[in-house]
Structure formats: C-alpha cells, structure tokens
Design a protein around this motif. Sequence first.
Motif, PDB file in Angstrom:
ATOM      1  N   GLY A 192       2.283   3.216 -12.762  1.00 31.14           N
ATOM      2  CA  GLY A 192       1.107   3.513 -13.476  1.00 31.14           C
ATOM      3  C   GLY A 192       1.368   5.249 -14.061  1.00 31.14           C
ATOM      4  N   ALA A 193       2.077   6.098 -13.046  1.00 29.77           N
ATOM      5  CA  ALA A 193       2.105   7.486 -13.128  1.00 29.77           C
ATOM      6  C   ALA A 193       3.123   7.670 -14.401  1.00 29.77           C
ATOM      7  CB  ALA A 193       2.661   8.156 -11.924  1.00 29.77           C
ATOM      8  N   VAL A 194       4.150   6.590 -14.453  1.00 33.48           N
ATOM      9  CA  VAL A 194       5.197   6.994 -15.683  1.00 33.48           C
ATOM     10  C   VAL A 194       5.078   6.158 -16.760  1.00 33.48           C
ATOM     11  CG1 VAL A 194       6.795   8.074 -14.117  1.00 33.48           C
ATOM     12  CG2 VAL A 194       6.881   5.678 -14.299  1.00 33.48           C
ATOM     13  N   SER A 195       4.361   5.187 -16.723  1.00 31.73           N
ATOM     14  CA  SER A 195       4.496   4.170 -17.849  1.00 31.73           C
ATOM     15  C   SER A 195       4.006   4.752 -19.204  1.00 31.73           C
ATOM     16  CB  SER A 195       3.864   2.831 -17.355  1.00 31.73           C
ATOM     17  OG  SER A 195       4.208   1.832 -18.571  1.00 31.73           O
ATOM     18  N   GLU A 196       4.709   4.352 -20.192  1.00 31.85           N
ATOM     19  CA  GLU A 196       4.119   4.825 -21.608  1.00 31.85           C
ATOM     20  C   GLU A 196       3.320   3.699 -22.235  1.00 31.85           C
ATOM     21  OE1 GLU A 196       8.332   6.760 -22.272  1.00 31.85           O
ATOM     22  OE2 GLU A 196       7.986   4.839 -23.208  1.00 31.85           O
TER      23      GLU A 196
ATOM     24  N   GLU B 211       6.377  13.625 -13.144  1.00 35.07           N
ATOM     25  CA  GLU B 211       7.755  14.345 -13.371  1.00 35.07           C
ATOM     26  C   GLU B 211       8.483  13.825 -11.837  1.00 35.07           C
ATOM     27  OE1 GLU B 211       9.497  15.999 -15.464  1.00 35.07           O
ATOM     28  OE2 GLU B 211       7.753  15.313 -16.926  1.00 35.07           O
ATOM     29  N   SER B 212       7.602  13.836 -10.826  1.00 36.80           N
ATOM     30  CA  SER B 212       8.298  13.577  -9.440  1.00 36.80           C
ATOM     31  C   SER B 212       8.815  12.015  -9.613  1.00 36.80           C
ATOM     32  CB  SER B 212       7.012  13.719  -8.210  1.00 36.80           C
ATOM     33  OG  SER B 212       7.557  13.047  -7.272  1.00 36.80           O
ATOM     34  N   VAL B 213       8.148  11.098 -10.148  1.00 35.83           N
ATOM     35  CA  VAL B 213       8.635   9.487 -10.062  1.00 35.83           C
ATOM     36  C   VAL B 213       9.756   9.810 -10.945  1.00 35.83           C
ATOM     37  CG1 VAL B 213       7.907   7.355 -10.984  1.00 35.83           C
ATOM     38  CG2 VAL B 213       6.347   8.870  -9.531  1.00 35.83           C
ATOM     39  N   LYS B 214       9.802  10.505 -12.272  1.00 37.58           N
ATOM     40  CA  LYS B 214      11.017  10.440 -13.006  1.00 37.58           C
ATOM     41  C   LYS B 214      12.302  10.664 -12.431  1.00 37.58           C
ATOM     42  CE  LYS B 214      11.650  11.936 -17.858  1.00 37.58           C
ATOM     43  NZ  LYS B 214      10.962  13.023 -18.950  1.00 37.58           N
ATOM     44  N   ALA B 215      11.894  11.867 -11.545  1.00 38.20           N
ATOM     45  CA  ALA B 215      13.077  12.201 -11.035  1.00 38.20           C
ATOM     46  C   ALA B 215      13.817  11.003 -10.108  1.00 38.20           C
ATOM     47  CB  ALA B 215      12.892  13.508  -9.845  1.00 38.20           C
ATOM     48  N   VAL B 216      12.758  10.414  -9.562  1.00 35.93           N
ATOM     49  CA  VAL B 216      13.402   9.286  -8.599  1.00 35.93           C
ATOM     50  C   VAL B 216      14.256   8.434  -9.521  1.00 35.93           C
ATOM     51  CG1 VAL B 216      12.509   7.405  -7.143  1.00 35.93           C
ATOM     52  CG2 VAL B 216      11.463   9.635  -6.656  1.00 35.93           C
ATOM     53  N   LEU B 217      13.510   8.103 -10.564  1.00 37.27           N
ATOM     54  CA  LEU B 217      13.997   6.986 -11.403  1.00 37.27           C
ATOM     55  C   LEU B 217      15.533   7.250 -12.056  1.00 37.27           C
ATOM     56  CD1 LEU B 217      10.900   5.924 -13.340  1.00 37.27           C
ATOM     57  CD2 LEU B 217      11.821   4.698 -11.427  1.00 37.27           C
ATOM     58  N   VAL B 218      15.651   8.629 -12.350  1.00 38.61           N
ATOM     59  CA  VAL B 218      16.987   9.098 -12.905  1.00 38.61           C
ATOM     60  C   VAL B 218      18.031   9.104 -11.590  1.00 38.61           C
ATOM     61  CG1 VAL B 218      17.997  11.176 -13.763  1.00 38.61           C
ATOM     62  CG2 VAL B 218      15.892  10.551 -14.642  1.00 38.61           C
ATOM     63  N   ALA B 219      17.427   9.265 -10.311  1.00 36.05           N
ATOM     64  CA  ALA B 219      18.465   9.406  -9.058  1.00 36.05           C
ATOM     65  C   ALA B 219      18.985   7.919  -9.126  1.00 36.05           C
ATOM     66  CB  ALA B 219      17.675   9.828  -7.962  1.00 36.05           C
ATOM     67  N   VAL B 220      18.247   6.765  -9.232  1.00 35.50           N
ATOM     68  CA  VAL B 220      18.401   5.527  -9.042  1.00 35.50           C
ATOM     69  C   VAL B 220      19.338   5.049 -10.062  1.00 35.50           C
ATOM     70  CG1 VAL B 220      17.635   3.051  -9.069  1.00 35.50           C
ATOM     71  CG2 VAL B 220      16.200   4.723  -8.156  1.00 35.50           C
ATOM     72  N   VAL B 221      19.154   5.487 -11.550  1.00 35.08           N
ATOM     73  CA  VAL B 221      20.206   5.191 -12.596  1.00 35.08           C
ATOM     74  C   VAL B 221      21.510   5.756 -12.133  1.00 35.08           C
ATOM     75  CG1 VAL B 221      20.526   5.422 -15.165  1.00 35.08           C
ATOM     76  CG2 VAL B 221      18.317   4.918 -14.157  1.00 35.08           C
TER      77      VAL B 221
ATOM     78  N   GLY C 191       0.773  -1.247   0.040  1.00 28.91           N
ATOM     79  CA  GLY C 191      -0.068   0.083   0.113  1.00 28.91           C
ATOM     80  C   GLY C 191       0.990   1.225  -0.019  1.00 28.91           C
ATOM     81  N   VAL C 192       2.072   1.073  -0.442  1.00 28.35           N
ATOM     82  CA  VAL C 192       2.945   2.514  -0.425  1.00 28.35           C
ATOM     83  C   VAL C 192       2.954   3.013  -1.726  1.00 28.35           C
ATOM     84  CG1 VAL C 192       5.108   1.310  -1.238  1.00 28.35           C
ATOM     85  CG2 VAL C 192       5.106   2.891   0.802  1.00 28.35           C
ATOM     86  N   GLY C 193       2.414   2.378  -2.608  1.00 26.37           N
ATOM     87  CA  GLY C 193       2.143   3.416  -3.806  1.00 26.37           C
ATOM     88  C   GLY C 193       2.846   2.736  -4.831  1.00 26.37           C
ATOM     89  N   LYS C 194       3.498   1.556  -5.136  1.00 23.28           N
ATOM     90  CA  LYS C 194       4.269   1.126  -6.051  1.00 23.28           C
ATOM     91  C   LYS C 194       3.505   0.935  -7.205  1.00 23.28           C
ATOM     92  CE  LYS C 194       4.722  -2.710  -3.765  1.00 23.28           C
ATOM     93  NZ  LYS C 194       4.026  -2.391  -2.366  1.00 23.28           N
ATOM     94  N   THR C 195       2.349   0.327  -7.255  1.00 22.07           N
ATOM     95  CA  THR C 195       1.359   0.057  -8.567  1.00 22.07           C
ATOM     96  C   THR C 195       1.030   1.578  -8.974  1.00 22.07           C
ATOM     97  OG1 THR C 195       0.502  -1.760  -7.759  1.00 22.07           O
ATOM     98  CG2 THR C 195      -0.880  -0.569  -9.556  1.00 22.07           C
ATOM     99  N   THR C 196       0.958   2.588  -8.013  1.00 24.89           N
ATOM    100  CA  THR C 196       0.391   4.141  -8.510  1.00 24.89           C
ATOM    101  C   THR C 196       1.906   4.606  -9.222  1.00 24.89           C
ATOM    102  OG1 THR C 196      -1.032   4.082  -6.598  1.00 24.89           O
ATOM    103  CG2 THR C 196      -0.051   6.343  -7.594  1.00 24.89           C
TER     104      THR C 196
END
Length: 203
Positions: free
Chosen positions: A37-41, A177-187, A29-34
């Motif tokens: 879904g928020a960034v997927s093309e 955009e928020s999620v994208k920033a997180v993904l870029v940080a991981v990469v 319930g932490v928001g993984k599916t969300t």
Amino acid sequence: MAFGRSSTGRRKRPVEPVTLKLLVAGGFGVGKTTLVGAVSEIRPLRTEETLTEAGRPVDDLRGVETKSTTTVAMDFGRITVREDLVLYLFGTPGQDRFWFLWDELAQGALGAVVLCDTRRLEDSFAAIDYFERRGIPFAVAVNCFEGAARFPAGTVRTALDLDPDVPLMMCDARDRESVKAVLVAVVEHALTLAARTREPAVT
Ligand SMILES: Nc1nc2c(ncn2[C@@H]2O[C@H](COP(=O)(O)OP(=O)(O)O)[C@@H](O)[C@H]2O)c(=O)[nH]1
Ligand SMILES: [Mg+2]
C-alpha cells in the motif's frame, strides 16, 4: 535522405517499460499489506477479511494485537521505479493455511522481499526456506516497528542463517522511499544473480 535515423523533428517516443514481478512474503502481521500500500500507484487490490473468532487460535496476533483484518488471498500493487522499469508487487498470504497459493504466485517472479519483525523472526523462516529451495532471489527487509528491539544487521543475518550474498536491510513498511529502496535492492540482487548464471563457463 530517405533512410536514416535522425531524430530531429520527431517526438521522443514513450519508452516501453520493462515490467517485473516481485513477491512480498513474510510472517503474518509483518507488514506486507502495508508495504504494498505504501508504494503502489494504483489502489492496491487487497483481499482483507475481518479476523474471525474462529481464526484466533490459528492467527497469531502477538505484537499486532490491534490487527483486525487479514489478507486471505493476496495484495497486488504497481510501482514505476524509473520511466523504463515497472514493478508489479504480489503480497503472499502470511498464514500457513494459504500456502497452496504460493506456487501460483511465484510463477514468473524475478525475486522476492521477505519481511521480518525482530519480535517474531521465526515467522519468516518458512518464506526464506521457500525461496532458497526454489532458487528464487530474495532480499530480507526488517520492518522496524516502534517498540521492537533493534538488532545489528549481522545479528539478524545470523539468526536467519542467511547466505552472505542475500541483501539484508532495515525498513519502514509505511514509508514509500524506504520500501522503494528495498525493492530496488531485490531487483539489483536478482539481476546480478541472473548475470552470474548467464556467464559462459570458463573452459
Ligand atoms: N508501527 C508500525 N506498524 C506497522 C508497520 N507496518 C505495519 N504496521 C501495522 O502492523 C499491522 C500488520 O500489518 P499488515 O500490513 O496488515 O501485515 P501483513 O499481515 O503482513 O499484511 C497493521 O496494523 C499495520 O498498520 C510499521 O512499520 N510500523
Ligand atoms: Mg496482509
């Protein structure tokens, strides 16, 4: 000239993108599916099941009482970060009873996002332990639910006992955009670690 690499008159070739695999982990319930879904093309592949009465004693709904579905296998999505960089996202199931899937999902992953909810930080301990033990680079993203207390990053870092070099960010799992920033940080984090381990030993 017969041989040469002049590009005049030639169409720019489409770039063959690098594809990387990232995991999205964290408590139930932490928001993984969300997040996926928020960034997927592509329409995210989800394997949601309606929460059953039988699952209630097991699936802890504190803080997400309105949640009526749960991911039983995984979420899957894709995002083109740049023309030459495509990320494939695999959301791990949050419930302990699906942990047997994690080793399969982790195969070939460059890194991971561990999502946290400050109301239930302890739910993400297991994911952090998992990536630490296997040496999989990860970043922690606090999903800032409305109504949840906000804590300074340092407080969350201490509570999670994170190594100083693990990136920690605040995010909104619903916001692209928020999620994208997180993904870029991981990469970036994973690539920095990879470069460090590849550096020749000083003799
Ligand atoms: N208010 C708010 N709700 C969220 C946020 N992220 C997820 N949710 C909601 O929280 C619930 C759990 O999210 P979900 O993505 O299914 O969690 P998962 O179990 O980690 O996949 C759902 O009802 C979401 O709509 C957020 O950032 N803010
Ligand atoms: Mg889910």
